[in-house]
Write an enzyme that holds these catalytic residues in place. Structure first.
Site, mmCIF file in Angstrom:
data_model
loop_
_atom_site.group_PDB
_atom_site.id
_atom_site.type_symbol
_atom_site.label_atom_id
_atom_site.label_comp_id
_atom_site.label_asym_id
_atom_site.label_seq_id
_atom_site.Cartn_x
_atom_site.Cartn_y
_atom_site.Cartn_z
ATOM 1 C CD GLU A 59 -2.735 -1.508 2.310
ATOM 2 O OE1 GLU A 59 -2.513 -0.859 3.347
ATOM 3 O OE2 GLU A 59 -3.578 -2.404 2.228
ATOM 4 C CD GLU A 101 2.617 10.440 -0.890
ATOM 5 O OE1 GLU A 101 3.725 9.895 -0.807
ATOM 6 O OE2 GLU A 101 1.563 9.894 -0.533
HETATM 7 P P1 NAD Z 1 8.529 5.096 4.371
HETATM 8 O O1 NAD Z 1 8.449 4.326 3.119
HETATM 9 O O2 NAD Z 1 9.609 6.112 4.513
HETATM 10 O O3 NAD Z 1 8.695 4.120 5.615
HETATM 11 C C1 NAD Z 1 7.779 3.093 5.899
HETATM 12 C C2 NAD Z 1 8.481 1.983 6.651
HETATM 13 O O4 NAD Z 1 9.454 1.370 5.813
HETATM 14 C C3 NAD Z 1 9.217 2.442 7.903
HETATM 15 O O5 NAD Z 1 9.015 1.485 8.909
HETATM 16 C C4 NAD Z 1 10.672 2.452 7.439
HETATM 17 O O6 NAD Z 1 11.601 2.283 8.487
HETATM 18 C C5 NAD Z 1 10.684 1.268 6.501
HETATM 19 N N1 NAD Z 1 11.755 1.275 5.496
HETATM 20 C C6 NAD Z 1 12.303 2.345 4.882
HETATM 21 N N2 NAD Z 1 13.235 1.931 3.970
HETATM 22 C C7 NAD Z 1 13.257 0.578 4.007
HETATM 23 C C8 NAD Z 1 14.001 -0.424 3.311
HETATM 24 N N3 NAD Z 1 14.889 -0.107 2.379
HETATM 25 N N4 NAD Z 1 13.774 -1.715 3.614
HETATM 26 C C9 NAD Z 1 12.852 -2.063 4.551
HETATM 27 N N5 NAD Z 1 12.120 -1.152 5.242
HETATM 28 C C10 NAD Z 1 12.312 0.152 4.980
HETATM 29 O O7 NAD Z 1 7.086 5.762 4.555
HETATM 30 P P2 NAD Z 1 6.633 6.771 5.703
HETATM 31 O O8 NAD Z 1 7.313 8.078 5.477
HETATM 32 O O9 NAD Z 1 6.729 6.108 7.024
HETATM 33 O O10 NAD Z 1 5.061 6.923 5.375
HETATM 34 C C11 NAD Z 1 4.559 7.836 4.463
HETATM 35 C C12 NAD Z 1 4.292 7.189 3.117
HETATM 36 O O11 NAD Z 1 3.414 6.081 3.290
HETATM 37 C C13 NAD Z 1 3.589 8.085 2.117
HETATM 38 O O12 NAD Z 1 4.153 7.896 0.844
HETATM 39 C C14 NAD Z 1 2.155 7.584 2.130
HETATM 40 O O13 NAD Z 1 1.418 7.845 0.957
HETATM 41 C C15 NAD Z 1 2.357 6.128 2.340
HETATM 42 N N6 NAD Z 1 1.160 5.505 2.897
HETATM 43 C C16 NAD Z 1 0.390 4.711 2.104
HETATM 44 C C17 NAD Z 1 -0.764 4.141 2.607
HETATM 45 C C18 NAD Z 1 -1.657 3.278 1.757
HETATM 46 O O14 NAD Z 1 -2.525 2.610 2.308
HETATM 47 N N7 NAD Z 1 -1.497 3.253 0.450
HETATM 48 C C19 NAD Z 1 -1.125 4.374 3.940
HETATM 49 C C20 NAD Z 1 -0.318 5.193 4.724
HETATM 50 C C21 NAD Z 1 0.831 5.742 4.196
#
Ligand code: NAD
Length: 484
Positions: free
Chosen positions: A252, A388
Site C-alpha cells: 500500500e 506527493e
Molecule cells: P517510508 O516508506 O519512509 O517508511 C515506511 C516503513 O518502511 C518504515 O518502517 C521504514 O523504516 C521502513 N523502510 C524504509 N526503507 C526501508 C528499506 N529499504 N527496507 C525495509 N524497510 C524500509 O514511509 P513513511 O514516510 O513512514 O510513510 C509515508 C508514506 O506512506 C507516504 O508515501 C504515504 O502515501 C504512504 N502511505 C500509504 C498508505 C496506503 O494505504 N497506500 C497508507 C499510509 C501511508
C-alpha cells in the site's frame, strides 16, 4: 524516559544501540528506542518460524478467533494507554485518534477473525475417467512468517490492518514499526502476552530501513512474505529484497489523489469534505487530496470557501480545545513540506492561504508546525502537482467538462484514491469507472467498510487487502483432490 524495546518470542529485548524518540509538538526527547540488529532479526525470525509449528500452528480456528477477540477487547480495556502512546508519538488531535486510530486498531482484530471463521472455500464433485467419482476442495494454509513494515501516519491502525488478518489466517508476524512511532506496536506486545497469544507469534523489531532492522528483516530468507505500507520508493527497495526467493509482497504505497467537485454538488458538503481530505491528520494521509479540480461555475466561490475553512483550522497540540491541525511527524518531514511550499512559489503558484510555518507559543516553538496551504494557478506539469507532498496542502484548478476532469485526475503515476462530489448519479458512476484508482469515494471521504477491498493501482500499490481479499495474500490456497 520511556524505553521501547524489541518484542521477541514473548519477551522485551533491549539492545545496546538506541535512538531518540521525539515528540512532534515540541521536539522533546520522550523515549529511547532499542534498535534491532542482525542478531535480533535472526532471533525474531527463528521464534516466528518455531511458533508456526508449535501450539499456534495446531490451534483450532475457533480458538484462534477467540484469542483475537480477546486481543481486541484488551485494546479497548487499555484504550487510554494506546491513546496516550499514539498522541505522544504523533501529536495528532485527541479527537482524531480517539475516534479513528484506536477503535480501528481494535476492530481490525475482530473483523478478520470473523471473516476467517465464516468464509468458505470452494468444493467440487466430478466424474473420473474410470467411471468413479472424486471430490476436490480448497484448503487455506497460512503463508508462514510475515514481515509487516509500517509507516508513521496511522501507526496502530495501519499495523493492525495487516497483523489482524495475518494472525487470523494462522501466520506468525514480525512487525517493523516506523522509527518515528515505536510506541503502540510495543504496547501491543504486552496485550498479546496478557491474553495468551503463544510466544513467537507476534514479534516487534525497532529500527530504520536501509542498514537497519527494515532491510535485515525484508532480506531475511526465513521471511515467507512481506506486507508493506509506505512510500513508493521504499516499496521498490523492498520488492528488490523480496525477489530473492520469489517471496510475495502486498504493497500500500503513496498517492497524489484528485478531488473532483462538480457544479451540481451540495456545495457546503463538498467544501467540508475537501477540507477533511486535504487537511485531516495534517495532510499525512495516503488517501488525502492534494489536487482539487472544481467545475468552473463554482470555482471562485469554492476557493474562497476552502480558504475560510483552512484559516479557521485551529493549529495546536492534541489536547487544545477545538484543535483541528496537529504538527507534522518530524523535523525532517517539516523541512520537506516547507521545501514544497517554497517550490510552489518558484513554480509560479498563487498562494491563496498559508505557505509557511505558523508562529507558535514559546513552549511549542520547536514543534513541527506548518500552515494549511492552498494554491491556484500552477500548470499541470508543476512538481507540486505531480509529486506527493504528504502535508496539509492542495492545489485547486478549474475544469469545464467531465472528460476534462477524468483526464486531469488520471494524469499521474499514482492511482490510490479519489473523492467525487456531484448530485448526478450518472456522473458519479461514470467517474467511478473512468478514474484509475483503487478507491473512489462519492460525496464522502475516508468512509470505510472493512469487509471491502483496499489498495491502489499504478504506482500506489500491489494487491488488495480488506475483507476476504486479505485471505488471498495471507494464505496459500491448496487444492485437495480425493478419489472416492
Ligand atoms: P517510508 O516508506 O519512509 O517508511 C515506511 C516503513 O518502511 C518504515 O518502517 C521504514 O523504516 C521502513 N523502510 C524504509 N526503507 C526501508 C528499506 N529499504 N527496507 C525495509 N524497510 C524500509 O514511509 P513513511 O514516510 O513512514 O510513510 C509515508 C508514506 O506512506 C507516504 O508515501 C504515504 O502515501 C504512504 N502511505 C500509504 C498508505 C496506503 O494505504 N497506500 C497508507 C499510509 C501511508
Amino acid at each position: 524516559m520511556k524505553h521501547f524495546r524489541n518484542f521477541i518470542n514473548g519477551e522485551f529485548v533491549a539492545t545496546n544501540k538506541t535512538f531518540e524518540n521525539r515528540a512532534p509538538v515540541d521536539n522533546r526527547v520522550i523515549g529511547l528506542v532499542h534498535e534491532a540488529g542482525q542478531a535480533e532479526v535472526d532471533a525474531a525470525v527463528a521464534a516466528a518460524r518455531a511458533a508456526l509449528h508449535g501450539e499456534w500452528g495446531r490451534m483450532t480456528v475457533a480458538r484462534r478467533v477467540e484469542l483475537l477477540h480477546a486481543v481486541a477487547d484488551e485494546i479497548v480495556r487499555r484504550f487510554d494507554d494506546f491513546l496516550e502512546a499514539e498522541l505522544a508519538d504523533t501529536g495528532k488531535p485527541r479527537s482524531l485518534a480517539s475516534h479513528i486510530d484506536i477503535p480501528r486498531g481494535a476492530a481490525n482484530f475482530k473483523i478478520f477473525a470473523d471473516i476467517v471463521k465464516n468464509v468458505p472455500t470452494e468444493s467440487f464433485e466430478m466424474a473420473t475417467p474410470d467411471g468413479g467419482t472424486a471430490i476436490s476442495y480448497g484448503l487455506r494454509s497460512p503463508l508462514g512468517v510475515v514481515a509487516v513494515v509500517c509507516p508513521w501516519n496511522l501507526p496502530l491502525l495501519l499495523m493492525t490492518w495487516k497483523v489482524g488478518p495475518a494472525l487470523a489466517c494462522g501466520n506468525t508476524v514480525i512487525v517493523k514499526p516506523s522509527e518515528e512511532t515505536p510506541a503502540t506496536a510495543t504496547l501491543l506486545g504486552e496485550v498479546m502476552a496478557h491474553v495468551g497469544i503463544p510466544n513467537g507469534v507476534y514479534n516487534v523489531l525497532h529500527g530504520f530501513g536501509p542498514g537497519s532492522a527494515g532491510e535485515y528483516l525484508t532480506r531475511h530468507p526465513g521471511v515467507s512474505g512481506i506486507t508493506f505500507t509506505g512510500e513508493t520508493r521504499t516499496g521498490e527497495a523492498i520488492m528488490a529484497a523480496a525477489a530473492k526467493g520469489v517471496r510475495p509482497v502486498s504493497f500500500e504505497l503513496g498517492g497524489k489523489n484528485a478531488g473532483i467537485v462538480f457544479a451540481d454538488a451540495d456545495f457546503d458538503k463538498a467544501v467540508a469534505g475537501i477540507t477533511r481530505s486535504a487537511f485531516e491528520n495534517c495532510g499525512q494521509v495516503c488517501l488525502g487530496t492534494e489536487r482539487v479540480y472544481v467545475q468552473r461555475p463554482i470555482f471562485d466561490r469554492f476557493v474562497q470557501a476552502l480558504k475560510e475553512k483552512a484559516e479557521a483550522l485551529r493549529i495546536g497540540p492534541s489536547d487544545e480545545p477545538g484543535v483541528g491541525l496537529g504538527p507534522l511527524i518530524s523535523a525532517e518531514h517539516k523541512a520537506k513540506v516547507l521545501s514544497y511550499y517554497e517550490l510552489a512559489r518558484s513554480e509560479g503558484a498563487t498562494v491563496v492561504t498559508g505557505g509557511g510555518a505558523p508562529a507558535m507559543p514559546t513552549e511549542l516553538a520547536d514543534g513541527h508546525w506548518v500552515q494549511p496551504t492552498i494554491w491556484t494557478g500552477l500548470p499541470e506539469s508543476a512538481r507540486v502537482i505531480r509529486e506527493e507532498i504528504f502535508g496539509p496542502c492542495c492545489h485547486i484548478a478549474p475544469f469545464d467538462t467531465e472528460e476534462e476532469a477524468i483526464a486531469l485526475a488520471n494524469a499521474t503515476d499514482y492511482g490510490l484514491a479519489t473523492t467525487v462530489w456531484t448530485q448526478d448519479l450518472g456522473t458519479a458512476h461514470r467517474m467511478a469507472r473512468a478514474i484509475d484508482v483503487g478507491l473512489c469515494w462519492v460525496n464522502s471521504w475516508f468512509l470505510r467498510d472493512l469487509r471491502t477491498a483496499f489498495g491502489g493501482s499504478k504506482a500506489s500499490g500491489i494487491g488488495r487487502e480488506g475483507g476476504v481479499h486479505s485471505l488471498e495474500f495471507y494464505t496459500e490456497l491448496r487444492n485437495v483432490m480425493v478419489k472416492l
